[in-house]
Design a protein around this motif. Structure first.
Motif, PDB file in Angstrom:
ATOM      1  N   ALA A  25       0.837  -1.198   0.000  1.00  0.00           N
ATOM      2  CA  ALA A  25       0.000   0.000   0.000  1.00  0.00           C
ATOM      3  C   ALA A  25       0.869   1.245   0.000  1.00  0.00           C
ATOM      4  O   ALA A  25       1.977   1.248   0.557  1.00  0.00           O
ATOM      5  CB  ALA A  25      -0.924  -0.010   1.216  1.00  0.00           C
ATOM      6  N   GLU A  26       0.372   2.315  -0.615  1.00  0.00           N
ATOM      7  CA  GLU A  26       1.175   3.537  -0.766  1.00  0.00           C
ATOM      8  C   GLU A  26       1.603   4.104   0.578  1.00  0.00           C
ATOM      9  O   GLU A  26       2.722   4.608   0.719  1.00  0.00           O
ATOM     10  CB  GLU A  26       0.383   4.575  -1.558  1.00  0.00           C
ATOM     11  CG  GLU A  26       1.187   5.804  -1.914  1.00  0.00           C
ATOM     12  CD  GLU A  26       0.454   6.714  -2.870  1.00  0.00           C
ATOM     13  OE1 GLU A  26       0.976   7.822  -3.139  1.00  0.00           O
ATOM     14  OE2 GLU A  26      -0.640   6.335  -3.333  1.00  0.00           O
ATOM     15  N   ASP A  74       2.383   2.498   3.154  1.00  0.00           N
ATOM     16  CA  ASP A  74       3.367   1.627   3.797  1.00  0.00           C
ATOM     17  C   ASP A  74       4.692   1.566   3.041  1.00  0.00           C
ATOM     18  O   ASP A  74       5.584   0.798   3.429  1.00  0.00           O
ATOM     19  CB  ASP A  74       2.809   0.206   3.925  1.00  0.00           C
ATOM     20  CG  ASP A  74       1.628   0.140   4.883  1.00  0.00           C
ATOM     21  OD1 ASP A  74       1.616   0.947   5.834  1.00  0.00           O
ATOM     22  OD2 ASP A  74       0.744  -0.706   4.685  1.00  0.00           O
TER      23      ASP A  74
END
Length: 435
Positions: free
Chosen positions: A373-374, A376
């Motif tokens: 995910a962006e 993370d």
């Protein structure tokens, strides 16, 4: 600053005093010589009308003497009325009826004088009128030199006091910043220095100090977090091994010792992996560096792929001739960390790409897994940080592989980021070639 300002002021005052003294001396010399010239001309005009004998008048300090055709003194001011002629020179053909010289001293006088001679032709012969004006000393007069030196010293003192007050007032905020910095310690690092209201160099200094303190606090927080995480990750395998051994000792007769030994060895393997990664990070943080060499990135990737079997299909896309300067062992560690991470999260395939982008060597590792995910994408580069998906796929991971890879990239002047992709996680390493 005060000493420098006072010294400069003293030099300027010395130059000004010298200029004033020279100027005043010139004017005083001109004035005295004009007095002597006027006195001589007045006496010459007077005895052209009638004979002059005895004492004649002259301004203070001016000596006048009249000689008849036989060079006898017939008139003069007190002091030269009797005695020999004060001078013996006569006007020549080039100077006409008058001439002037400096005599040290003229007869009957003390010190150097400027002496002028007028020749007056009378029926009885050629008479001489001498007028002498004393040379003005270099200091002109004691009163003048005392006055200008006193004024100069006063100006130097005023400049020194003004500079001291100005510097003291200007540096007062700096002293305040210094005091506040002495009170900031590692245990009380949350404080910040006061930022002055004026937009000047002191304000910029305070802002720079606060920015530095912000970075130090971030580093301290990172260090505390790293220490805490390291302690936790080291304590867990140690505690597990201790528990297994204690349990085996309690039931020594019923314990399968070979199985227990294998279990403890697995725990020690995890512990050894954590310690190895910690030592590697410590070396990177300390800037320890090996001798660099020219590395062909495609050849390095090919060799490393051939060394070990992988559980997922590896698809290389390698551009030949992409070379850079660096530490081969560390770049190999970076690549294997990326490859291990991609293999752990891939469904079936990992793509490895090597290419050149305008003088920048690019190494790309792309898996076909669920991706990251962006929000993370930076978390995965934090030390001991592990996402839920990573823990589920590999419970024995240390959470140090990707941080080590990024530190290696930084040590080579490059970057390592997670970039956008249609599917999976796409790690992109960029290092300037600079061959």
């Amino acid at each position: 600053m005060t000493v420098i300002a006072a010294t400069v002021a003293a030099l300027i005052c010395a130059v000004l005093i010298a200029m004033i003294v020279v100027g005043v001396r010139g004017r005083a010399t001109e004035y005295k010589r004009n007095q002597a010239l006027s006195a001589a001309m007045r006496v010459a005009e007077e005895f052209r009308r009638r004979p002059v004998h005895g004492q004649v008048g002259a301004p203070h300090g001016i000596a006048v003497q009249v000689l008849d055709a036989r060079n006898g003194v017939v008139a003069g001011t007190p002091g030269v009325l009797t005695g020999p002629p004060m001078a013996t020179f006569r006007p020549g053909a080039a100077t006409g009826f008058k001439d002037a010289q400096v005599l040290c001293p003229p007869a009957g006088l003390r010190g150097c004088h400027w002496v002028i001679d007028f020749s007056v032709r009378l029926p009885s012969g050629e008479w001489q009128v001498y007028a002498a004006a004393p040379n003005v000393p270099w200091f002109v007069s004691g009163g003048l030199i005392t006055f200008v030196i006193s004024v100069g010293l006063l100006l130097v003192l005023l400049v020194a006091l003004r500079t001291w007050r100005t510097v003291d007032r200007t540096l007062a905020p700096v002293d305040g910043i210094r005091r506040e910095l002495t009170e900031i310690t590692a245990s009380k690092s949350g404080r910040r220095v006061t930022v002055p209201e004026n937009r000047d160099e002191i304000r910029r200094l305070a802002e720079a100090v606060n920015a530095t303190l912000d970075r130090l606090d971030a580093a301290l927080a990172k260090q505390r977090g790293f220490t805490s995480d390291a302690s936790h990750d080291l304590r867990s395998p140690i505690a597990a091994a201790r528990t297994q051994l204690e349990e085996a000792l309690l039931y020594a007769d019923d314990t399968d010792w070979p199985r227990t030994a294998r279990t403890v060895l697995q725990t020690l393997d995890r512990l050894q992996a954590i310690v190895t990664d910690l030592l590697q990070l410590a070396r990177l943080d300390a800037g320890a560096w090996q001798d660099t060499e020219t590395i062909d990135l495609a050849a390095m990737v090919t060799i490393e792929l051939a060394r070990s079997d992988r559980s997922k299909r590896i698809v290389p896309h390698l551009q030949e001739g992409v070379q850079l300067r660096g530490d081969r062992l560390r770049l190999v560690r970076l690549f294997t960390n990326l490859l291990d991470n991609a293999e752990r999260h891939a469904e079936s395939q990992v793509d490895v790409t090597v290419r050149d982008e305008d003088g920048v060597a690019v190494l790309e590792v792309l898996d076909d897994g669920a991706g990251i995910a962006e929000e993370d994408r930076e978390v995965v580069f934090q030390r001991f940080a592990r996402l839920k998906a990573g823990k589920a796929r590999d419970a024995n991971g240390t959470g140090l592989g990707l941080p080590i890879a990024r530190e290696v990239a930084k040590a080579h002047g490059g970057t390592l980021k997670v970039e956008d992709s249609d599917r999976g996680a796409r790690f992109v390493l960029r290092i300037p070639r600079e061959l």
